[in-house]
Design an enzyme around this catalytic site. Structure first.
Site, short mmCIF file in Angstrom:
data_model
loop_
_atom_site.label_atom_id
_atom_site.label_comp_id
_atom_site.label_asym_id
_atom_site.label_seq_id
_atom_site.Cartn_x
_atom_site.Cartn_y
_atom_site.Cartn_z
N GLU A 220 -6.11 -4.19 -1.76
CA GLU A 220 -6.43 -2.84 -2.19
C GLU A 220 -7.96 -2.74 -2.27
OE1 GLU A 220 -4.44 -1.69 -5.77
OE2 GLU A 220 -2.62 -2.76 -5.22
N ASN B 78 0.80 -13.75 -0.11
CA ASN B 78 2.24 -13.91 0.09
C ASN B 78 2.50 -15.16 0.91
OD1 ASN B 78 3.27 -11.18 -0.95
ND2 ASN B 78 1.66 -10.58 0.47
N GLY C 181 0.28 -14.20 4.22
CA GLY C 181 -0.45 -12.97 4.49
C GLY C 181 -1.12 -12.46 3.23
N ARG D 74 9.72 -15.19 -0.93
CA ARG D 74 8.31 -14.86 -0.72
C ARG D 74 7.60 -15.02 -2.05
NH1 ARG D 74 5.23 -9.61 -1.01
NH2 ARG D 74 7.19 -8.75 -1.76
N GLU E 111 -2.45 -8.87 1.03
CA GLU E 111 -2.50 -7.43 0.78
C GLU E 111 -3.77 -7.13 -0.01
OE1 GLU E 111 1.62 -6.13 -0.72
OE2 GLU E 111 1.52 -8.28 -1.10
N ASP F 167 -1.78 2.86 -1.71
CA ASP F 167 -1.03 2.20 -2.77
C ASP F 167 -1.60 2.67 -4.10
OD1 ASP F 167 0.59 0.62 -4.26
OD2 ASP F 167 -0.32 -1.28 -3.71
N TYR G 94 -2.04 1.81 4.22
CA TYR G 94 -1.39 2.89 3.48
C TYR G 94 -2.07 3.10 2.13
CZ TYR G 94 1.08 -0.61 0.56
OH TYR G 94 1.39 -1.62 -0.30
#
Length: 548
Positions: free
Chosen positions: A6, A195, A2, A277, A4, A132, A130
């Site tokens: 920003e 990840n 996956g 991970r 992430e 960060d 969210y």
């Protein structure tokens, strides 16, 4: 696997704005645009950002505040039900997840630490949106193929676009622009983290040994391009990668300072006895689908070779020589070599190699070890890997449809030629920023895609579905479907568990998901179809679960 991401953020038509407040507006705007009943908190109980894969844990008192991504919640859920912090929860092989009872808490244990709805939203596609630090972040759901990684990453772009459109439609909120990039041009960098689920049997030392040179040199395929050299772009020029000038160490736990090539965070979000991970922070944010496809796909194949070695396979002999004399310096060297012809010094008396040559050794090693055992998805990744290396070496014009840094360079060079601009001209910096604007009418990459100048991996219809629907073949399916079917009952969720508040139950009920490959539509679809309410689901899953 996956991603992430920003997103870079700018608000108020260039006026100075607080980026944290703007980021909260972005998250709240999406929640407003896609309302649903109920209020779901993020569950931090399995998060442990200070655990190091090298065998130790950093004391919270000496950690940099940016490392405390668990926000002080790290053991509150486990303590509430009397469990040992850090202990994995498992269900038997082949069994569905087992409901685990939690002490009922009508309010959080630490109200002051609760996530405001404006800064944390769980999505029905299994993702998390969210704030960060000073950026809105989209964390994609877990997926099982590189193609799906592209699909739910592109879905994240649509989520961010919806938030921007929602803010723009209101006269009471500032205009906000979001950019899928990694630098602000003033010395700051923000991450696009990958990840990967890895078998715990693979020694972490082998990951460092065999993955370092791969991560340093894959930039030739997956860099997104950047105007300016140096952390503030103080030296005129162009380079392959946005992240290269910010990498400062070979191995380390940090992600916002002393950034390492190999990150050691040991936070599996899964059964820690079986999995680790791998958290990769060196990669760029990509607007090109092929770049994302190769980024996730090739890295997972190299890791698959290391896993195969634990089952008796032999690591390719050529990989034994792929150790860079100075990995950190090589990151910058690769990024600044537009010819792709500069050789890198290897450790010991190894023959210097170019980044392309190193990548060819890795691709050949994958084919040698995995060969006929490759799935159709992985075989397609390997073929694309080899084809891209061929194009970079023999046909740059054709490669520009698939390699992002090349496509951006073509646009910039065209502008430079037409207007006689030097690399330090403000127009070029503006184009670099505008390249990744999420608004299709403004983003240069988006406009190039519309014009057919960018190779596609997934379809527009698939992307639209992925905005609200989770992957079917990982535990993200259960997380997303629980949110969609039982929105008022899901009070908290994390990567490895969903917490339900069911009327009539004396406690909160946590459904653990310690294996990311379970909780799929195939395993759980019929079960959820039988239960229109969370109460009947819990009754079937947790009939024999302990109550506290």
């Amino acid at each position: 696997m996956g991603i992430e991401t920003e997103y870079g953020i700018l608000g108020g038509e260039g006026a100075r704005q607080n980026p944290m407040a703007l980021s909260a507006l972005v998250v709240a705007a999406y929640a407003q645009a896609v309302p649903r009943p109920g209020r779901t908190r993020w569950s931090y109980e399995s998060e442990d950002p200070l655990s190091d894969a090298r065998g130790w844990r950093i004391d919270r008192a000496v950690a940099d505040p940016s490392q405390l991504t668990d926000a002080g919640h790290e053991d509150e859920g486990r303590a509430a039900r009397g469990a040992t912090p850090g202990a994995p929860e498992t269900s038997g092989p082949g069994e569905p997840p087992v409901a685990v009872a939690l002490t009922r808490r009508r309010r959080p244990v630490h109200p002051e630490r609760d996530d405001p709805a404006a800064t944390n939203v769980l999505l029905t596609n299994g993702a998390r949106l969210y704030v960060d630090h000073a950026h809105p972040e989209y964390s994609s759901p877990e997926v099982a193929s590189a193609r799906d990684a592209v699909l739910w990453d592109r879905a994240g772009e649509r989520v961010m676009l919806t938030a921007v459109r929602t803010l723009a439609a209101s006269p009471h909120t500032p205009d906000v622009q979001l950019y899928k990039n990694n630098v602000d041009g003033k010395g700051a960098s923000y991450g696009t983290h990958e990840n990967y689920l890895v078998d715990r049997a693979v020694p972490f030392g082998e990951i460092v040994d065999y993955l370092t040179a791969f991560l340093v040199t894959r930039t030739v395929m997956i860099g997104s391009g950047r105007v300016g050299l140096g952390v503030r772009g103080e030296t005129p020029g162009y380079q392959l990668s946005q992240r290269a000038d910010y990498m400062e160490a070979e191995v380390g736990l940090e992600t916002t300072l002393r950034r390492p090539i190999i990150n050691t965070r040991d936070e599996p979000h899964a059964d820690a006895g079986r999995f680790r991970r791998l958290h990769v922070i060196i990669g760029d944010a990509n607007c090109f689908e092929t770049a994302t496809y190769l980024k996730l796909g090739t890295t997972s194949l190299v890791l698959a070779v290391l896993e195969a070695a634990q089952r008796g396979a032999t690591i390719p002999f050529a990989w034994e020589a792929l150790h860079l004399a100075d990995p950190v310096a090589s990151v910058q060297a690769v990024s600044r070599d537009l010819t792709l012809e500069q050789t890198l010094d290897m450790a010991g008396d190894g023959t210097p190699l170019t980044a392309l040559q190193i990548q060819r050794h890795y691709a050949a090693g994958v084919r040698e070890v995995l060969g006929e055992t490759l799935s159709d998805d992985d075989a397609a990744v390997l073929a694309a890997w080899e084809r891209t290396l061929d194009l970079l070496e023999n046909d740059r014009e054709a490669a520009a449809r698939e390699v992002e840094w090349l496509a951006k360079l073509r646009v910039l060079e065209g502008l430079r030629t037409r207007h006689q601009l030097s690399w330090d001209h403000a127009k070029l910096a503006a184009i670099d920023l505008q390249w990744s604007d999420v608004r299709p009418e403004r983003g240069i990459c988006a406009r190039l895609r519309t014009a057919g100048g960018v190779a596609a991996v997934v379809t527009e219809d698939e992307i639209e579905r992925a905005v609200s629907a989770p992957p079917t073949d990982t535990r993200a399916w259960f997380r997303g479907e629980a949110l969609r079917r039982y929105p008022e009952a899901v009070v908290a969720a994390g990567w490895d568990g969903v917490v339900l508040d069911v009327p009539g139950e004396p406690t909160l009920v946590r459904i653990p998901m310690p294996d990311p490959r379970r909780g799929t539509a195939a395993l759980m679809g019929a079960l959820l179809d039988r239960h229109p309410t969370a109460a009947t689901l819990v009754a079937e899953l947790g009939g024999n679960a302990p109550r506290t």
